[in-house]
Design a protein around this motif. Sequence first.
Motif, PDB file in Angstrom:
ATOM      1  N   ARG A 287       3.854  -5.432  -4.900  1.00 48.09           N
ATOM      2  CA  ARG A 287       3.824  -4.383  -3.865  1.00 48.09           C
ATOM      3  C   ARG A 287       2.387  -4.027  -3.509  1.00 48.09           C
ATOM      4  O   ARG A 287       2.042  -2.867  -3.296  1.00 48.09           O
ATOM      5  CB  ARG A 287       4.576  -3.127  -4.324  1.00 48.09           C
ATOM      6  CG  ARG A 287       6.033  -3.381  -4.594  1.00 48.09           C
ATOM      7  CD  ARG A 287       6.828  -3.371  -3.318  1.00 48.09           C
ATOM      8  NE  ARG A 287       7.879  -4.378  -3.346  1.00 48.09           N
ATOM      9  CZ  ARG A 287       8.697  -4.641  -2.332  1.00 48.09           C
ATOM     10  NH1 ARG A 287       8.579  -4.006  -1.208  1.00 48.09           N
ATOM     11  NH2 ARG A 287       9.595  -5.575  -2.425  1.00 48.09           N
ATOM     12  N   THR A 288       1.535  -5.033  -3.538  1.00 48.01           N
ATOM     13  CA  THR A 288       0.148  -4.828  -3.114  1.00 48.01           C
ATOM     14  C   THR A 288      -0.258  -6.005  -2.234  1.00 48.01           C
ATOM     15  O   THR A 288       0.355  -7.065  -2.300  1.00 48.01           O
ATOM     16  CB  THR A 288      -0.839  -4.815  -4.304  1.00 48.01           C
ATOM     17  OG1 THR A 288      -0.758  -6.084  -4.972  1.00 48.01           O
ATOM     18  CG2 THR A 288      -0.552  -3.697  -5.279  1.00 48.01           C
ATOM     19  N   VAL A 289      -1.259  -5.794  -1.399  1.00 48.53           N
ATOM     20  CA  VAL A 289      -1.845  -6.909  -0.652  1.00 48.53           C
ATOM     21  C   VAL A 289      -3.347  -6.865  -0.815  1.00 48.53           C
ATOM     22  O   VAL A 289      -3.933  -5.824  -1.150  1.00 48.53           O
ATOM     23  CB  VAL A 289      -1.514  -6.839   0.860  1.00 48.53           C
ATOM     24  CG1 VAL A 289      -0.031  -7.011   1.096  1.00 48.53           C
ATOM     25  CG2 VAL A 289      -2.023  -5.559   1.491  1.00 48.53           C
ATOM     26  N   GLU A 290      -3.965  -8.023  -0.559  1.00 46.31           N
ATOM     27  CA  GLU A 290      -5.406  -8.079  -0.644  1.00 46.31           C
ATOM     28  C   GLU A 290      -5.948  -8.606   0.667  1.00 46.31           C
ATOM     29  O   GLU A 290      -5.552  -9.680   1.112  1.00 46.31           O
ATOM     30  CB  GLU A 290      -5.794  -9.012  -1.808  1.00 46.31           C
ATOM     31  CG  GLU A 290      -7.023  -8.545  -2.508  1.00 46.31           C
ATOM     32  CD  GLU A 290      -7.159  -9.190  -3.909  1.00 46.31           C
ATOM     33  OE1 GLU A 290      -8.276  -9.483  -4.289  1.00 46.31           O
ATOM     34  OE2 GLU A 290      -6.107  -9.392  -4.573  1.00 46.31           O
ATOM     35  N   ARG A 291      -6.809  -7.833   1.303  1.00 50.21           N
ATOM     36  CA  ARG A 291      -7.416  -8.311   2.551  1.00 50.21           C
ATOM     37  C   ARG A 291      -8.367  -9.456   2.234  1.00 50.21           C
ATOM     38  O   ARG A 291      -8.987  -9.469   1.167  1.00 50.21           O
ATOM     39  CB  ARG A 291      -8.219  -7.198   3.214  1.00 50.21           C
ATOM     40  CG  ARG A 291      -7.355  -6.031   3.615  1.00 50.21           C
ATOM     41  CD  ARG A 291      -8.245  -4.985   4.319  1.00 50.21           C
ATOM     42  NE  ARG A 291      -7.519  -3.737   4.470  1.00 50.21           N
ATOM     43  CZ  ARG A 291      -8.085  -2.531   4.398  1.00 50.21           C
ATOM     44  NH1 ARG A 291      -9.388  -2.412   4.156  1.00 50.21           N
ATOM     45  NH2 ARG A 291      -7.372  -1.444   4.565  1.00 50.21           N
TER      46      ARG A 291
ATOM     47  N   PHE B 119       1.254  -6.329   6.793  1.00 58.17           N
ATOM     48  CA  PHE B 119       1.831  -5.627   5.643  1.00 58.17           C
ATOM     49  C   PHE B 119       1.385  -4.174   5.642  1.00 58.17           C
ATOM     50  O   PHE B 119       2.192  -3.253   5.514  1.00 58.17           O
ATOM     51  CB  PHE B 119       1.390  -6.282   4.324  1.00 58.17           C
ATOM     52  CG  PHE B 119       2.297  -7.389   3.878  1.00 58.17           C
ATOM     53  CD1 PHE B 119       3.449  -7.114   3.157  1.00 58.17           C
ATOM     54  CD2 PHE B 119       1.992  -8.711   4.174  1.00 58.17           C
ATOM     55  CE1 PHE B 119       4.289  -8.124   2.753  1.00 58.17           C
ATOM     56  CE2 PHE B 119       2.826  -9.730   3.773  1.00 58.17           C
ATOM     57  CZ  PHE B 119       3.981  -9.441   3.055  1.00 58.17           C
ATOM     58  N   GLU B 120       0.088  -3.982   5.809  1.00 55.86           N
ATOM     59  CA  GLU B 120      -0.430  -2.614   5.770  1.00 55.86           C
ATOM     60  C   GLU B 120       0.069  -1.806   6.961  1.00 55.86           C
ATOM     61  O   GLU B 120       0.314  -0.604   6.849  1.00 55.86           O
ATOM     62  CB  GLU B 120      -1.959  -2.626   5.743  1.00 55.86           C
ATOM     63  CG  GLU B 120      -2.522  -2.943   4.371  1.00 55.86           C
ATOM     64  CD  GLU B 120      -4.043  -2.839   4.367  1.00 55.86           C
ATOM     65  OE1 GLU B 120      -4.545  -1.697   4.394  1.00 55.86           O
ATOM     66  OE2 GLU B 120      -4.710  -3.897   4.356  1.00 55.86           O
ATOM     67  N   GLN B 121       0.250  -2.482   8.111  1.00 56.22           N
ATOM     68  CA  GLN B 121       0.765  -1.769   9.290  1.00 56.22           C
ATOM     69  C   GLN B 121       2.185  -1.263   9.046  1.00 56.22           C
ATOM     70  O   GLN B 121       2.626  -0.290   9.637  1.00 56.22           O
ATOM     71  CB  GLN B 121       0.753  -2.675  10.519  1.00 56.22           C
ATOM     72  CG  GLN B 121      -0.637  -2.967  11.037  1.00 56.22           C
ATOM     73  CD  GLN B 121      -0.623  -3.990  12.170  1.00 56.22           C
ATOM     74  OE1 GLN B 121       0.410  -4.238  12.786  1.00 56.22           O
ATOM     75  NE2 GLN B 121      -1.780  -4.587  12.427  1.00 56.22           N
TER      76      GLN B 121
END
Length: 452
Positions: free
Chosen positions: A264-268, A233-235
Amino acid sequence: MKKSHRILIVEDERTALRALKLILEDEGYSVLEAATGEAGLRIALNEEPDLVLLDIRLPDVDGITILQRLRAGHSGAAVIIMTAETSSANAIRATQFGAFDYLSKPIHDEHLLLLIQRALEYRQLEREVRALRGPATPEAAIPGMVGHSPAMQEVYKVIGRVADSAATVLVTGESGTGKELVANAIHEFSARRNMPLIKVNCAAIPEHLLETELFGHEKGAFTNAVSRRIGRFEQAQGGTLFLDEVGDLPLGLQAKLLRAIQERTVERLGGTGPIAVDFRLVAATARDLNAAVPEGRFREDLFYRLNVVGISLPPLRNRREDIPLLIQRFLSRSEKPVSIRQDALERIMQHDWPGNVRELENVITRAVVLAPGGLITPEAIAYPVIPAAVAHGRWEAGVPFRDGYWQVLRRVEAELVRSALREADGNKTEAARILGIQRRLLYQKMTELGMG
Ligand SMILES: Nc1ncnc2c1ncn2[C@@H]1O[C@H](COP(=O)(O)OP(=O)(O)OP(=O)(O)O)[C@@H](O)[C@H]1O
Ligand SMILES: [Mg+2]
């Protein structure tokens, strides 16, 4: 008006060529001429005439081959074939490969002029329609995609309409129908085209690795997390994320995906909080998610979040009119010029294409290698005994795993028995011999498979 139209005549008989030239110039057309196929092809591609009058029998290359190569070279000229034979095979082949019409020799002036006028009008109309639709259906411009069928036209339109929005798109269709190509096209047509297009195949990554693959993890998040890992996602930040085989996503991750789409956020993993990511999501699946939802295998809320815009790719067997174009495309990749004989094309048109465009691509690639003298004959067209969907390790969408095994086996068995019977012209003793089994077993299998 028509004075500006340029017509190329490709004809090896001097007198015939001169006669045609006179008639056309008399009508105010400007005329280019070529006496061989190669010369005709060169002039057609360089000079871009509005129309090509093409003799089918030429000293070097035959007219149909030229037609195929014109189309492969993206010539927009209308083509009228001239033929001395009145065989419908040639006519069908000519129109299948994009000729406007054909004329039987001897050619009647009136008929010829009328046909030319119609072809030019039609070509003009086609252009206007294309211009009207604007960039919403840039069929030729959709990278790598061919197909004129109404179903594919619809697909191009939707791609054109949604590409520039941020809307999530769900692409569905059987294996090999071009889902990944659609995802590529959406990205290429969007304002994100210079940002990354990140692809994840949810079915190819083991469940326990998929979560860190998608969301990433911090160093020390778990025993083997020796360093930080940035998730997919971040990539995809600023670009497009393509989630292939999204129907195979485990339920636990479905919940996380839903959250990522909504927030529209992700959590590692092991992270300290949500990270904002700007991504455009395109998801694809060969499974029937409509059926998976009531069975509890796919979250309904996620389904609606993904299916904001749905693009459904038709199986190839439902748009057979695209087959000749696809063949041309695959043939044009060959380094040597290759064309296909009418009977070979007919054989292809009759096949069911369970593996869709991918299967056709494989069959043609193989046939090109086997084609003697650059001509594909029916003998060079061989279908894999194992249906392509099975070869790709898939089974019917929505079939539970435990049934999948038997379903796949039955399909393989049925395909084997059918090919052997075909090979043996229906003679069962011979078919059993080909398969290396007792005749009795063949009968038994045929009964079991409902082929008795
Ligand atoms: N309309 C088309 N024009 C040209 N080539 C096509 C078209 N559709 C599919 N192909 C070709 O067929 C092959 C399969 O396409 P793609 O990988 O996009 O299918 P898919 O639906 O993702 O299949 P799968 O479900 O098996 O992953 C590719 O090599 C692709 O280039
Ligand atoms: Mg795919």
